[in-house]
Design an enzyme around this catalytic site. Structure first.
Site, PDB file in Angstrom:
ATOM      1  N   SER A 241      10.331   5.890  16.015  1.00 55.71           N
ATOM      2  CA  SER A 241       9.039   5.460  16.542  1.00 55.71           C
ATOM      3  C   SER A 241       9.236   4.987  17.981  1.00 55.71           C
ATOM      4  CB  SER A 241       8.485   4.338  15.652  1.00 55.71           C
ATOM      5  OG  SER A 241       7.152   4.062  15.954  1.00 55.71           O
ATOM      6  N   LEU A 242       8.888   5.833  18.937  1.00 56.24           N
ATOM      7  CA  LEU A 242       9.191   5.584  20.352  1.00 56.24           C
ATOM      8  C   LEU A 242       8.096   4.764  21.026  1.00 56.24           C
ATOM      9  CD1 LEU A 242      11.220   6.202  22.625  1.00 56.24           C
ATOM     10  CD2 LEU A 242       9.928   8.322  23.065  1.00 56.24           C
ATOM     11  N   ASN A 243       6.912   5.336  21.168  1.00 55.38           N
ATOM     12  CA  ASN A 243       5.685   4.632  21.566  1.00 55.38           C
ATOM     13  C   ASN A 243       5.636   4.106  22.993  1.00 55.38           C
ATOM     14  OD1 ASN A 243       4.846   5.008  18.856  1.00 55.38           O
ATOM     15  ND2 ASN A 243       6.001   3.185  18.277  1.00 55.38           N
TER      16      ASN A 243
ATOM     17  N   ASN B  38      -4.976   4.588  15.787  1.00 55.89           N
ATOM     18  CA  ASN B  38      -6.002   4.387  14.768  1.00 55.89           C
ATOM     19  C   ASN B  38      -6.502   2.951  14.838  1.00 55.89           C
ATOM     20  OD1 ASN B  38      -5.825   7.031  13.383  1.00 55.89           O
ATOM     21  ND2 ASN B  38      -3.736   6.373  12.957  1.00 55.89           N
TER      22      ASN B  38
ATOM     23  N   CYS C   2      -1.943   5.873  10.022  1.00 57.78           N
ATOM     24  CA  CYS C   2      -0.788   5.237  10.660  1.00 57.78           C
ATOM     25  C   CYS C   2      -1.191   3.955  11.376  1.00 57.78           C
ATOM     26  CB  CYS C   2      -0.182   6.229  11.655  1.00 57.78           C
ATOM     27  SG  CYS C   2       1.198   5.575  12.603  1.00 57.78           S
TER      28      CYS C   2
ATOM     29  N   SER D 247      11.036   6.761   8.983  1.00 60.10           N
ATOM     30  CA  SER D 247      10.743   6.365  10.360  1.00 60.10           C
ATOM     31  C   SER D 247      11.310   4.977  10.628  1.00 60.10           C
ATOM     32  CB  SER D 247       9.228   6.361  10.593  1.00 60.10           C
ATOM     33  OG  SER D 247       8.928   5.904  11.893  1.00 60.10           O
TER      34      SER D 247
ATOM     35  N   GLU E 150       0.830  -1.196   0.000  1.00 59.13           N
ATOM     36  CA  GLU E 150       0.000   0.000   0.000  1.00 59.13           C
ATOM     37  C   GLU E 150       0.869   1.253   0.000  1.00 59.13           C
ATOM     38  OE1 GLU E 150      -3.730  -1.493   2.677  1.00 59.13           O
ATOM     39  OE2 GLU E 150      -1.670  -1.956   3.224  1.00 59.13           O
TER      40      GLU E 150
ATOM     41  N   CYS F 283       5.837  -6.812   7.406  1.00 58.77           N
ATOM     42  CA  CYS F 283       6.844  -6.293   8.340  1.00 58.77           C
ATOM     43  C   CYS F 283       7.160  -7.354   9.387  1.00 58.77           C
ATOM     44  CB  CYS F 283       6.331  -5.028   9.020  1.00 58.77           C
ATOM     45  SG  CYS F 283       7.556  -4.211  10.073  1.00 58.77           S
TER      46      CYS F 283
ATOM     47  N   GLU G 149       9.884  -2.029   7.754  1.00 59.86           N
ATOM     48  CA  GLU G 149      10.911  -1.278   8.488  1.00 59.86           C
ATOM     49  C   GLU G 149      12.023  -0.938   7.501  1.00 59.86           C
ATOM     50  OE1 GLU G 149      13.433   0.579  10.152  1.00 59.86           O
ATOM     51  OE2 GLU G 149      12.069   0.025  11.782  1.00 59.86           O
TER      52      GLU G 149
ATOM     53  N   CYS H  34       5.166  -4.812  15.883  1.00 57.82           N
ATOM     54  CA  CYS H  34       4.577  -3.852  16.823  1.00 57.82           C
ATOM     55  C   CYS H  34       3.130  -4.265  17.093  1.00 57.82           C
ATOM     56  CB  CYS H  34       4.632  -2.443  16.244  1.00 57.82           C
ATOM     57  SG  CYS H  34       6.323  -1.852  15.954  1.00 57.82           S
TER      58      CYS H  34
END
Length: 346
Positions: free
Chosen positions: A215-217, A291, A334, A192, A76, A111, A163, A115
């Site tokens: 990308s911390l999160n 999201n 996202c 990212s 995508e 990926c 990634e 995550c």
């Protein structure tokens, strides 16, 4: 062209046709003589733009492209006209003009990072994209949208499927082609990473280098290990050490992205821990309210929690922006890219 005994200007014609004019087949290369086109074909040379398999359009103008490659695999790519909700890493809104847009680009099919809050993780890693396939996504979208990069301000964010730093060599080749051939400068690109520490170091040494977003999160190792298993290999200490040693340009800030999950990582204590992590860094933060997506057991945080989180960081002197979701209704926002044909949330 040199191997075929052709003059140097033929290479320039080929380069121009491929990357600027976005010619999709050798038969359309009218600047090349027919015998040369036939010779290129007989030697196995071909142009293979990704095929636009599906196109989904959001109420906010965002378009999610499902692009298919020659082996049948698909990824995508997302087109965001008239602003990107802060996707470029500065939280700013672009002006109300179709001449400004952002393309969100994939670097892998699926990926491997896993995550827990991301729909792409449900695919697993199917394969890397070649440099040509990475660039091909952008050319296919620009062609479909009929956009001239010389007359429009196009930003690129490598934040789609995959990634990028686990497909580093192909990503770097693609960036070089995009800057030198397509005509999109690296200053308009942002990549990212989930925190591939050795590649962050390598990335900092590149001559042609986009902006970096991490990308911390999560605000501590325990939480990040659960949300992002890659933390087991590269801890926050290692990640933040690489961030502190990264060679920022004059006036450049490193972007940290933080997906807020309701009741998981959105507390005021989490915000204070983020302040400590970023202390002394020339950094800015993009906050992303999660999201939603099927099969993902999280919830979107209360807007008041998002604003409170933001205010704590701002009060600590950290520029912090709340990214506006783009294309959420078509699974283009996202964390929602999973090659799904769903277009509305249940």
């Amino acid at each position: 062209m040199e191997r075929l005994g052709q003059p140097a200007y033929r290479s320039r014609q080929l380069w121009q046709g491929l990357y600027r004019d976005r010619i999709a087949s050798l038969d359309q290369f009218t600047t090349l003589p027919i015998p040369l086109r036939e010779e290129l074909k007989s030697s196995g040379w071909a142009i293979a733009f990704p095929f636009v398999q599906k196109r989904f359009t959001s109420t906010d103008g965002t378009v999610r492209y499902l692009l298919q490659f020659s082996d049948g695999q698909s990824v995508e790519t997302v087109w965001m006209p008239e602003g990107d909700g802060g996707e470029q890493g500065d939280g700013s809104e672009d002006g109300p003009s179709y001449d400004r847009a952002t393309i969100c680009v994939s670097s892998q099919v699926g990926c491997a990072v896993d995550c827990q809050f991301c729909m792409t993780a449900l695919l697993g890693l199917l394969r890397n994209l070649s440099a040509g396939e990475i660039v091909g996504q952008i050319l296919a979208v620009l062609k479909d949208e009929n956009v001239d990069v010389e007359k429009s301000r196009i930003n690129l964010v490598f934040m789609g499927q995959g990634e990028p730093f686990l497909n580093f060599d192909n990503f770097v080749k693609a960036v070089t082609l995009l800057a030198e051939a397509v005509g999109i400068p690296e200053s308009r690109m942002t990549v990212s990473t989930s925190g591939i520490v050795p590649r962050i170091v390598d990335f900092g040494q590149l001559a042609i280098r986009p902006k970096l977003a991490i990308s911390l999160n999560a605000s501590n190792d325990e939480s990040r290990r659960e949300l992002m298993p890659i933390t087991k290999k590269w801890t926050l200490e290692k990640l933040m050490s690489a961030a502190r040693e990264f060679p920022l340009r004059n006036r450049e800030r490193m972007t940290f992205e933080y997906v807020l999950l309701g009741g998981v990582n959105d507390s005021e204590q989490n915000a204070r821990e983020v302040v400590q992590l970023l202390r002394g860094l020339r950094a800015k933060v993009n906050l992303i309210a999660w999201n939603p997506g099927p099969e993902i057991p999280f919830s979107t945080p209360d807007p008041q929690h998002v604003e409170a989180f933001q205010q704590i960081l701002i009060d600590a002197g950290i520029p912090t922006f709340i990214r506006k979701p783009r294309g959420r209704d078509i699974f283009a926002a996202c964390g929602q890219l999973k090659r799904t044909e769903l277009v509305t949330l249940s």
